[in-house]
Motif scaffolding. Sequence first.
Motif, PDB file in Angstrom:
ATOM      1  N   GLN A  77     -32.482 116.153  20.560  1.00  0.00           N
ATOM      2  CA  GLN A  77     -32.988 116.660  19.284  1.00  0.00           C
ATOM      3  C   GLN A  77     -34.353 116.083  18.934  1.00  0.00           C
ATOM      4  N   GLY A  78     -34.891 115.220  19.806  1.00  0.00           N
ATOM      5  CA  GLY A  78     -36.212 114.651  19.568  1.00  0.00           C
ATOM      6  C   GLY A  78     -36.198 113.354  18.778  1.00  0.00           C
ATOM      7  N   LYS A  79     -35.010 112.782  18.522  1.00  0.00           N
ATOM      8  CA  LYS A  79     -34.916 111.557  17.733  1.00  0.00           C
ATOM      9  C   LYS A  79     -34.950 110.341  18.650  1.00  0.00           C
ATOM     10  N   THR A  80     -35.983 110.291  19.491  1.00  0.00           N
ATOM     11  CA  THR A  80     -36.059 109.234  20.504  1.00  0.00           C
ATOM     12  C   THR A  80     -36.196 107.851  19.880  1.00  0.00           C
ATOM     13  N   THR A  81     -37.001 107.736  18.827  1.00  0.00           N
ATOM     14  CA  THR A  81     -37.212 106.432  18.185  1.00  0.00           C
ATOM     15  C   THR A  81     -35.907 105.897  17.615  1.00  0.00           C
ATOM     16  N   GLU A  82     -35.130 106.780  16.949  1.00  0.00           N
ATOM     17  CA  GLU A  82     -33.840 106.348  16.405  1.00  0.00           C
ATOM     18  C   GLU A  82     -32.892 105.907  17.519  1.00  0.00           C
ATOM     19  N   VAL A  83     -32.924 106.600  18.644  1.00  0.00           N
ATOM     20  CA  VAL A  83     -32.071 106.234  19.775  1.00  0.00           C
ATOM     21  C   VAL A  83     -32.455 104.843  20.292  1.00  0.00           C
ATOM     22  N   ILE A  84     -33.763 104.617  20.447  1.00  0.00           N
ATOM     23  CA  ILE A  84     -34.228 103.314  20.955  1.00  0.00           C
ATOM     24  C   ILE A  84     -33.831 102.198  19.999  1.00  0.00           C
ATOM     25  N   ASP A  85     -33.973 102.421  18.687  1.00  0.00           N
ATOM     26  CA  ASP A  85     -33.594 101.400  17.700  1.00  0.00           C
ATOM     27  C   ASP A  85     -32.100 101.097  17.782  1.00  0.00           C
ATOM     28  N   SER A  86     -31.283 102.160  17.957  1.00  0.00           N
ATOM     29  CA  SER A  86     -29.838 101.964  18.053  1.00  0.00           C
ATOM     30  C   SER A  86     -29.466 101.160  19.296  1.00  0.00           C
ATOM     31  N   ILE A  87     -30.111 101.486  20.425  1.00  0.00           N
ATOM     32  CA  ILE A  87     -29.816 100.765  21.667  1.00  0.00           C
ATOM     33  C   ILE A  87     -30.288  99.315  21.556  1.00  0.00           C
ATOM     34  N   ALA A  88     -31.408  99.101  20.864  1.00  0.00           N
ATOM     35  CA  ALA A  88     -31.915  97.737  20.679  1.00  0.00           C
ATOM     36  C   ALA A  88     -30.913  96.888  19.898  1.00  0.00           C
ATOM     37  N   GLU A  89     -30.269  97.492  18.892  1.00  0.00           N
ATOM     38  CA  GLU A  89     -29.238  96.764  18.148  1.00  0.00           C
ATOM     39  C   GLU A  89     -28.052  96.414  19.044  1.00  0.00           C
ATOM     40  N   GLN A  90     -27.668  97.373  19.899  1.00  0.00           N
ATOM     41  CA  GLN A  90     -26.569  97.112  20.840  1.00  0.00           C
ATOM     42  C   GLN A  90     -26.938  95.995  21.807  1.00  0.00           C
ATOM     43  N   MET A  91     -28.206  95.981  22.252  1.00  0.00           N
ATOM     44  CA  MET A  91     -28.659  94.940  23.179  1.00  0.00           C
ATOM     45  C   MET A  91     -28.604  93.568  22.505  1.00  0.00           C
ATOM     46  N   SER A  92     -29.057  93.500  21.256  1.00  0.00           N
ATOM     47  CA  SER A  92     -29.046  92.227  20.530  1.00  0.00           C
ATOM     48  C   SER A  92     -27.624  91.734  20.306  1.00  0.00           C
ATOM     49  N   ALA A  93     -26.733  92.670  19.957  1.00  0.00           N
ATOM     50  CA  ALA A  93     -25.329  92.286  19.730  1.00  0.00           C
ATOM     51  C   ALA A  93     -24.687  91.779  21.014  1.00  0.00           C
ATOM     52  N   ALA A  94     -24.993  92.417  22.134  1.00  0.00           N
ATOM     53  CA  ALA A  94     -24.436  91.977  23.418  1.00  0.00           C
ATOM     54  C   ALA A  94     -24.980  90.606  23.796  1.00  0.00           C
ATOM     55  N   ALA A  95     -26.275  90.383  23.547  1.00  0.00           N
ATOM     56  CA  ALA A  95     -26.871  89.086  23.870  1.00  0.00           C
ATOM     57  C   ALA A  95     -26.277  87.983  23.000  1.00  0.00           C
ATOM     58  N   ALA A  96     -26.022  88.325  21.719  1.00  0.00           N
ATOM     59  CA  ALA A  96     -25.438  87.327  20.816  1.00  0.00           C
ATOM     60  C   ALA A  96     -24.047  86.908  21.273  1.00  0.00           C
ATOM     61  N   ALA A 146     -26.223  93.456  28.069  1.00  0.00           N
ATOM     62  CA  ALA A 146     -27.520  93.472  27.391  1.00  0.00           C
ATOM     63  C   ALA A 146     -28.614  93.973  28.331  1.00  0.00           C
ATOM     64  N   ALA A 147     -28.511  93.599  29.605  1.00  0.00           N
ATOM     65  CA  ALA A 147     -29.507  94.053  30.589  1.00  0.00           C
ATOM     66  C   ALA A 147     -29.424  95.566  30.796  1.00  0.00           C
ATOM     67  N   VAL A 148     -28.198  96.117  30.735  1.00  0.00           N
ATOM     68  CA  VAL A 148     -28.029  97.576  30.846  1.00  0.00           C
ATOM     69  C   VAL A 148     -28.752  98.278  29.699  1.00  0.00           C
ATOM     70  N   PHE A 149     -28.572  97.733  28.478  1.00  0.00           N
ATOM     71  CA  PHE A 149     -29.244  98.325  27.314  1.00  0.00           C
ATOM     72  C   PHE A 149     -30.763  98.148  27.420  1.00  0.00           C
ATOM     73  N   ARG A 150     -31.195  97.005  27.933  1.00  0.00           N
ATOM     74  CA  ARG A 150     -32.638  96.784  28.109  1.00  0.00           C
ATOM     75  C   ARG A 150     -33.238  97.816  29.057  1.00  0.00           C
ATOM     76  N   ASP A 151     -32.572  98.067  30.173  1.00  0.00           N
ATOM     77  CA  ASP A 151     -33.063  99.057  31.142  1.00  0.00           C
ATOM     78  C   ASP A 151     -33.089 100.458  30.536  1.00  0.00           C
ATOM     79  N   ARG A 152     -32.103 100.742  29.699  1.00  0.00           N
ATOM     80  CA  ARG A 152     -32.049 102.062  29.059  1.00  0.00           C
ATOM     81  C   ARG A 152     -33.242 102.235  28.112  1.00  0.00           C
ATOM     82  N   ILE A 153     -33.581 101.183  27.371  1.00  0.00           N
ATOM     83  CA  ILE A 153     -34.735 101.246  26.462  1.00  0.00           C
ATOM     84  C   ILE A 153     -36.027 101.443  27.248  1.00  0.00           C
TER      85      ILE A 153
END
Length: 599
Positions: free
Chosen positions: A196-215, A222-229
């Motif tokens: 739908q073109g909401k790429t920025t929102e997707v990246i922000d959501s994945i970044a939150e998942q990456m931070s939560a996994a790292a915590a 977290a590395a999987v989410f990093r590669d996805r970003i």
Amino acid sequence: MFDAKPILKNLPNLPGVYRMINASDEVIYVGKAKDLKKRVSSYFNKNLPSPRTRMMVSNIARIETTVTRSEAEALLLENNLIKGLMPRYNVLFRDDKSYPYITLTGDEYSRLAFHRGAQRKGNQYFGPFPNSVAVRESIQLLQKVFKLRTCENTVFANRSRPCLQHQIARCTAPCVNFISAEDYRNDVHQAAMFLQGKTTEVIDSIAEQMSAAAAKQSYELAAVFRDRIQALHQVQAKQFVSDFNISDADVIASAELQGQHCINLVMIRGGRHLGDRSYMPKNTDGETLETTVQAFLAQHYVAQNTPPLIVVGVKIETELFEEVLSEQAGRKVKINTNPIGDKRVWLRMAQTNAELALGQRAATTANQEAKLLALREALRLPDSTERMECFDISHTMGEATVASCVVFDRGDMQNSEYRRYNITGITPGDDYAAMRDVLTRRYKKVAAGEGKRPDLVFIDGGKGQLGVAMEVMAEVGLDDILLIGIAKGEERKPGLETMIFSDTGEMVNLEKDNKGLHLLQQIRDEAHRFAITGHRAKRAKARLQSSLEDIEGVGAKRRKALLTRFGGLDGVKNASIDELASVEGISQSLAEKIYGELH
């Protein structure tokens, strides 16, 4: 001449649609009007500017009108009538309802798939895309980033171990519960947002998942989410159209060359440039580019999802089209005829593509005309020879016999008029009987007034096939049509073909560099390609359906057990004898028999 005064006198000053009809009761033109009386009366002025319009008016025998509630309603009715009647004096675009889409199915574990045709309730559809290549590239991208499944439901339901897609990191293997249903739904949701073109929102959501996994010290996750970003950032850098504040848009440019018009459509979906597509409408001689673009808007967007923004390179009735397209889409549609900034750059790019497409079309047409002229001269054909049909037969040792008929007319191959014929009820491998069957079926209809009568018929074969063709044409009453057999030369080498004439029996060979021979080879090769493609599909279907059914001892229950165990026929074919014997109801001897039959 048609006396229009009685009709014009009684026409209302209301919006509506008018139909011009000739003496043969054919609708030759359909138009819409804000004021029927003024618009229809304008056709009967003494000084009509267009020769084409004067020709159309000279063929009018009567006029029919339909009053509508508004000009917008008249536009919709006009388009529906044009689509259904295909009037000879209207600008006509090919009715292309087969645009490809990406779909996310409504299953518990959504499937990412390529889709054409009717859309089913419960699935999500994204598009349309300009071509299948753009869809497949997008699917590959989504597989790399979000790792969604693409397998059929029958395969998905019967997997016992992950497939190759999981091994190459293109799927998270929900079939064997390698990912939870909640996590998979989240991946599907992010993929839909990306489309739908909401790429920025997707990246922000994945970044939150990456931070939560790292915590939680889940560093591998977290590395999987990093590669996805990182992958999404690369996509943004390569494909994102930054100037378009609306993620979905179309850019429409038009060009004219020697009376032929071209419309180039650039598609932007989800903020990404998906590619472009050029359209060559019929009946544009004497028409303005504005008229052609308006015809394109009306005919194209009836069958397609209309984006919220359409950038157009000519001045048109924007208010009318915005009203109609917005009503159809169920949301606001904006048409911009005066783009600035990057939008103007995109429009220029589309304009260049339209001009290039016209140039290529003109060059191809000129080349085909030269070949046709050379063929007429070389074979001493009359100048009126225009429509040519060619027949070929394809089979393998008599199996799955298919006949093809291809058509050359109006200076080019007419793909929409090609036909295939399944040949049954003959001795396998009898090419003469197959040729008799296909020619009888086709030309019985032509003799009865159905379809177009050819000026010349090519038969791919020697004297035997030509003799059969002559008998058939005499039987159906079309023995005045010239037939030419194309006998293959020594070792079937191109350039050594011999043409055999049905009327004189004369045998003619042309020089290898003769343009007429090149056209003949093109038509013959196209008939062969079309026949063999149909034959292979028919043969593959027949073998696929009968592979297990033809094996003695394998009934419905055992077939079902085998297909369920191995996820389809390909899995059964790839299984070893021991694996086959492990299926309930399959003995060692029967497994050996199945293996032998399938190999």
